[in-house]
Design a protein around this motif. Structure first.
Motif, mmCIF file in Angstrom:
data_model
loop_
_atom_site.group_PDB
_atom_site.id
_atom_site.type_symbol
_atom_site.label_atom_id
_atom_site.label_comp_id
_atom_site.label_asym_id
_atom_site.label_seq_id
_atom_site.Cartn_x
_atom_site.Cartn_y
_atom_site.Cartn_z
ATOM 1 N N GLU B 12 5.030 -97.258 110.853
ATOM 2 C CA GLU B 12 5.675 -95.949 110.679
ATOM 3 C C GLU B 12 5.145 -94.935 111.686
ATOM 4 O OE1 GLU B 12 6.574 -96.713 105.940
ATOM 5 O OE2 GLU B 12 4.833 -95.519 106.528
ATOM 6 N N GLU B 117 15.872 -95.076 106.811
ATOM 7 C CA GLU B 117 14.713 -95.226 105.930
ATOM 8 C C GLU B 117 15.059 -94.901 104.469
ATOM 9 O OE1 GLU B 117 11.969 -96.406 107.033
ATOM 10 O OE2 GLU B 117 11.642 -95.779 109.114
ATOM 11 N N SER B 118 14.109 -95.224 103.597
ATOM 12 C CA SER B 118 14.289 -94.902 102.174
ATOM 13 C C SER B 118 14.109 -93.407 101.947
ATOM 14 C CB SER B 118 13.247 -95.648 101.352
ATOM 15 O OG SER B 118 11.965 -95.102 101.631
ATOM 16 N N LYS B 119 14.638 -92.928 100.798
ATOM 17 C CA LYS B 119 14.479 -91.513 100.463
ATOM 18 C C LYS B 119 13.005 -91.148 100.379
ATOM 19 C CE LYS B 119 18.031 -91.574 97.137
ATOM 20 N NZ LYS B 119 18.487 -91.055 95.836
ATOM 21 N N MET B 120 12.218 -92.101 99.868
ATOM 22 C CA MET B 120 10.790 -91.833 99.677
ATOM 23 C C MET B 120 10.091 -91.576 100.998
ATOM 24 S SD MET B 120 8.840 -91.294 97.279
ATOM 25 C CE MET B 120 9.145 -92.080 95.710
ATOM 26 N N LEU B 121 10.422 -92.374 102.027
ATOM 27 C CA LEU B 121 9.772 -92.170 103.317
ATOM 28 C C LEU B 121 10.212 -90.833 103.945
ATOM 29 C CD1 LEU B 121 7.832 -93.843 105.340
ATOM 30 C CD2 LEU B 121 9.855 -93.597 106.783
ATOM 31 N N LYS B 124 8.248 -88.200 102.447
ATOM 32 C CA LYS B 124 6.881 -88.137 102.972
ATOM 33 C C LYS B 124 6.845 -87.422 104.331
ATOM 34 C CE LYS B 124 4.318 -91.952 102.745
ATOM 35 N NZ LYS B 124 4.106 -93.423 102.679
ATOM 36 N N LEU B 135 12.776 -84.892 95.289
ATOM 37 C CA LEU B 135 13.928 -85.758 95.020
ATOM 38 C C LEU B 135 14.635 -85.237 93.775
ATOM 39 C CD1 LEU B 135 12.228 -89.234 95.500
ATOM 40 C CD2 LEU B 135 14.036 -88.293 96.940
ATOM 41 N N SER B 138 17.921 -89.363 89.490
ATOM 42 C CA SER B 138 18.692 -90.440 90.112
ATOM 43 C C SER B 138 20.201 -90.340 89.867
ATOM 44 C CB SER B 138 18.175 -91.789 89.621
ATOM 45 O OG SER B 138 18.207 -91.790 88.214
ATOM 46 N N ASP B 143 20.675 -85.979 96.904
ATOM 47 C CA ASP B 143 19.438 -86.747 96.958
ATOM 48 C C ASP B 143 18.193 -85.874 96.849
ATOM 49 O OD1 ASP B 143 20.877 -89.144 97.449
ATOM 50 O OD2 ASP B 143 21.132 -88.531 99.534
ATOM 51 N N ASN B 178 22.144 -84.007 100.640
ATOM 52 C CA ASN B 178 22.057 -85.457 100.676
ATOM 53 C C ASN B 178 21.124 -85.880 101.815
ATOM 54 O OD1 ASN B 178 23.535 -85.414 103.046
ATOM 55 N ND2 ASN B 178 25.477 -85.667 101.984
ATOM 56 N N LYS B 179 20.844 -87.170 101.842
ATOM 57 C CA LYS B 179 19.861 -87.726 102.767
ATOM 58 C C LYS B 179 20.189 -87.387 104.232
ATOM 59 C CE LYS B 179 18.637 -92.403 103.881
ATOM 60 N NZ LYS B 179 18.636 -93.811 103.491
#
Lengths: 411, 362
Positions: B12, B117-121, B124, B135, B138, B143, B178-179
């Protein structure tokens, strides 16, 4: 004693009186201070003071007509502009009857063309009807209707700041400006560092400028070689931001307005009135905007445009976007009225009465010759109208009439 | 749930070397400027040079490609190290075009990767910039929620109407996004962080090898700038003024009162299209009863000949709209967001027309 000397002596009394309380703005040592000299009529700027006590002694010595501090915080507030070191700035809103249409139509204001001396009453025209000149000297006045109009705008602003921007009422400082309006200051850490462009976006939000849901065509495609394509637009609103405000505003308008009211807003489609219960339920609640007989996209757009005009708050755009702005200091006198700029809790906006609560000169009376003034209310009593008469008035009223150019001390 | 911005993998960091954690990763290596020219560093220097060259020519930096999703540790280290080295190279050029272009290329590259990438990354990375972001639950159609001030700092620079706060999903201080939108806003933030890093580099003397590379980059950039050069015409073409400026010009010539913003827009416009302080001052004075000394002082200030020495820019269209200076919008206005771009565009066609007409009359 000349009228000017009389007012000066009253301002001096105020600033010399130990019980005149002037609250210190936050981060005092990072603020720039400025004041307008009463007699010399020049602005002393770029001042920094160690404490409010030191500053108050300066006010006592100099007796200014108007006192200001910067909305901004600087590393070194006493240096010249580009060397001050800008740290941040409060988010400040100014709502002034000068900038907005008021219910009184400003019928009490008097204007005089500087070129041909033609004069009139009401809103100052853009051009003199006689000679076409566009510079005027204006004698303004403040009435209950002016103040009421600015109060309504302030209420809309506060509603947006709480519900949309998420500020708690105790994070907002609300003031009577001392003249014809209100100031709202937000000192939250999160807004201090916003640049002028971000503040412009906040201004556009508050005034509803650039709402794309009001565009008559759907998204336009453009670019080199590509022509604008206007596709049929669908009308719909979501539940956030201005979309939510439009829904609430539509509900408010349709549930209370008469056919006449709608016509006055250029909303001539009778179906809006006839089908209003269906509209409230099906369209606004359930989001089925295309299911109302006789109400087309064009009608929705017209309705939304009018609701935007009703729900947006009329603020002075320049004040909020200027990150170096000087603003009148809380607890000081306004040089056009002798009234105080005064803070009150945001939730008391409906009850706060500037014309009784923001009075600085509470004692004594003075005999003045009044040239011309409409009926006015001050300090719980009503006075006038007067035309070319000697009257004995309470000090606050006498000071205001003199500062407004409507009276002189009677000898 | 508390999420912090630490704990990025090496892979990363190789993709997003602008993160704060990169510095923590690099500090034990204690890299010095002199080390750059040592033989065992040449691979890193080569990759750094490639980063900047590609940024100038193609506005990309071409990320490390993986074989079946796996990287060799050695390559990752090289990739991570090449970023601070590239920053030094760009700083060594001292060229503002290269600085801007490189920061933009890195930011664009990063957002292309982030979009996958994922929402989590993404969260971060956003937290690495101290954004107030979270976030959503769900089942929400959005998002993320982002605090409005973080939204504004980045979105206010974007021109599409959908980025205006007035059109956003603002509620109780947060904008629902959104993302894809969050990634686009991150691009602005990344670009700014990289641009800021150039001003933090304080190296007095670069090794001669580095200076040679910097010269190479400058030559490359000069070629690019020449291609993109679109200067204003040498003479003032009044027919090409945008309608707002025409209205102000007209107002001033008829001795009408102009608002502060109006006067500022007119003056900055005239100064920026190349009118001299003398001509602008003369213009104002000839129009009206302006005090010459005061007018000259103000015009000189705006032209950067006084005070801080910075020439004031002409405000963009959206600012003129906010303050009610935007008037009589025409077709060209719809495609343009700055009065000077309007002038640039229209003056070209106006001059061509003039040329044609003069040929016809000959």
């Amino acid at each position: 004693m000349s009228s000017r000397d009389f007012v000066y002596s009253k301002f001096a009394e105020f600033y010399n009186n130990p019980s005149s309380f002037i609250p210190a703005p936050t981060s005092f040592e990072h603020r720039e201070f400025a004041y307008l000299m009463f007699k010399e009529r020049f602005m002393v700027r770029h001042k920094r003071f160690e404490s409010i006590q030191v500053f108050q002694s300066v006010l006592t010595r100099n007796v200014p007509s108007d006192v200001y501090h910067s909305c901004a915080y600087y590393e070194q507030p006493d240096l010249e502009m580009d060397k001050k070191g800008w740290i941040g700035s409060d988010l400040v809103f100014d709502i002034d009857a000068d900038h907005i249409p008021t219910k009184c139509g400003k019928i009490h204001d008097e204007w005089l063309c500087q070129k041909c001396e033609f004069n009139g009453k009401g809103i100052t025209p853009e051009q003199c009807p006689l000679c076409g000149g566009d510079r005027f000297s204006v004698k303004t006045w403040l009435c209950d209707l002016c103040l009421e109009s600015t109060r309504v705008e302030t209420a809309k602003l506060i509603d947006m700041l709480t519900k949309d921007f998420g500020f708690a009422t105790n994070e907002m400082h609300v003031f009577f400006s001392g003249h014809r309006g209100y100031h709202v200051h937000v000192e939250d850490e999160a807004v201090r560092s916003l640049d002028a462009l971000s503040r412009k976006e906040i201004v556009d939000y508050v005034t509803g400028l650039g709402l794309s849901v009001l565009n008559k065509t759907s998204k336009e495609k453009f670019g080199k070689g590509r022509k604008r394509v206007a596709t049929a637009k669908k009308f719909k609103l979501h539940n956030y931001g201005w979309n939510r405000r439009l829904k609430i505003g539509m509900t408010k308008l349709l549930s209370t307005a008469t056919v006449e009211d709608l016509k006055n807003l250029e909303l001539r489609n009778n179906n809006l009135f006839k089908n209003k219960t269906v509209i409230l339920r099906r369209a606004i609640e359930e989001g089925r905007w295309d299911s109302i007989p006789g109400v087309s996209v064009a009608t929705w757009l017209k309705l939304a445009e009018q609701v935007k005009n009703l729900e947006s708050a009329n603020i002075d755009t320049v004040v909020t976007t200027d990150i170096h702005r000087l603003i009148r200091m809380n607890g000081t006198l306004h040089g056009k009225t002798g009234l105080l700029k005064m803070e009150f809790p945001a939730h008391q906006l409906d009850d706060f009465d500037p014309l009784t609560q923001a009075i600085a000169f509470k004692k004594g009376t003075t005999k003045v010759f009044v040239s011309n003034t409409p009926e006015f209310r001050l300090g719980g009593a009503t006075w006038g109208p007067y035309k070319n008469v000697n009257v004995v008035l309470p000090t606050a009223a006498a000071v205001m009439l003199i500062l407004k150019g409507r009276a002189e001390v009677a000898n | 749930m508390s999420i912090d911005s630490t704990g990025f993998t090496k892979g990363e960091l190789a993709k997003y070397p602008f993160l704060k954690e990169t510095a923590r990763y690099l500090s034990p290596l204690d890299l010095q400027i002199e080390d750059l020219v040592s033989p065992d560093m040449h691979q890193i220097l080569d990759r750094a040079m490639e980063r900047v060259t590609l940024a100038i020519t193609d506005l990309t930096i071409r990320p490390l490609s993986s074989e079946q999703g796996k990287y060799f540790l050695k390559d990752l280290q090289k990739e991570i190290l090449s970023f601070p080295v590239a920053i030094m190279l760009v700083s060594a050029t001292g060229n503002s075009f290269i600085k801007k272009r490189y920061a933009l290329a890195e930011a664009k590259q990063a957002t292309c990767l982030l979009a996958l990438e994922s929402k989590m990354l993404i969260l971060k990375v956003a937290l690495d910039f101290s954004w107030k972001i979270a976030l959503t639950s769900s089942d929400d159609v959005f998002d993320f929620i982002l605090y409005f001030s973080d939204f504004l700092q980045n979105a206010s620079h974007l021109h599409d109407a959908k980025w205006k706060l007035v059109n956003s999903t603002l509620s109780e201080g947060n904008v629902y996004l959104n993302k894809r939108n969050v990634v686009r806003l991150l691009q602005e933030e990344i670009k700014r962080r990289i641009e800021r890093r150039f001003s933090n580099v304080s190296i007095d003397r670069y090794p001669s090898e580095i200076s040679v590379l910097a010269e190479k980059l400058k030559t490359l950039a000069a070629e690019r700038i020449e291609q993109a050069e679109t200067d204003f015409p040498k003479i003032v073409v009044q027919e090409a003024f945008p309608p707002c400026i025409n209205a102000l010009y007209d107002g001033a010539s008829k001795n009408h009162h102009l608002s502060h913003m109006g006067r500022f827009a007119l003056t900055t416009f005239l100064v920026n299209i190349g009118m001299s302080v003398d001509s602008v001052t003369e213009l104002f004075v000839s129009f009206s009863d302006y005090n010459e000394r005061l007018t000259r002082y103000q015009v000189e200030h705006i032209a950067g000949e006084r005070g801080s020495g910075t020439k004031y820019a002409c405000p963009q269209c959206s600012i003129l709209q906010t303050h009610n200076v935007c008037k009589n919008r025409d077709d060209l206005c719809k495609y343009i967001y700055h009065p000077l771009r309007y002038y640039q565009n229209k003056s070209k066609t106006a001059l061509q027309d003039q040329l044609k007409n003069s040929k016809n009359t000959q």
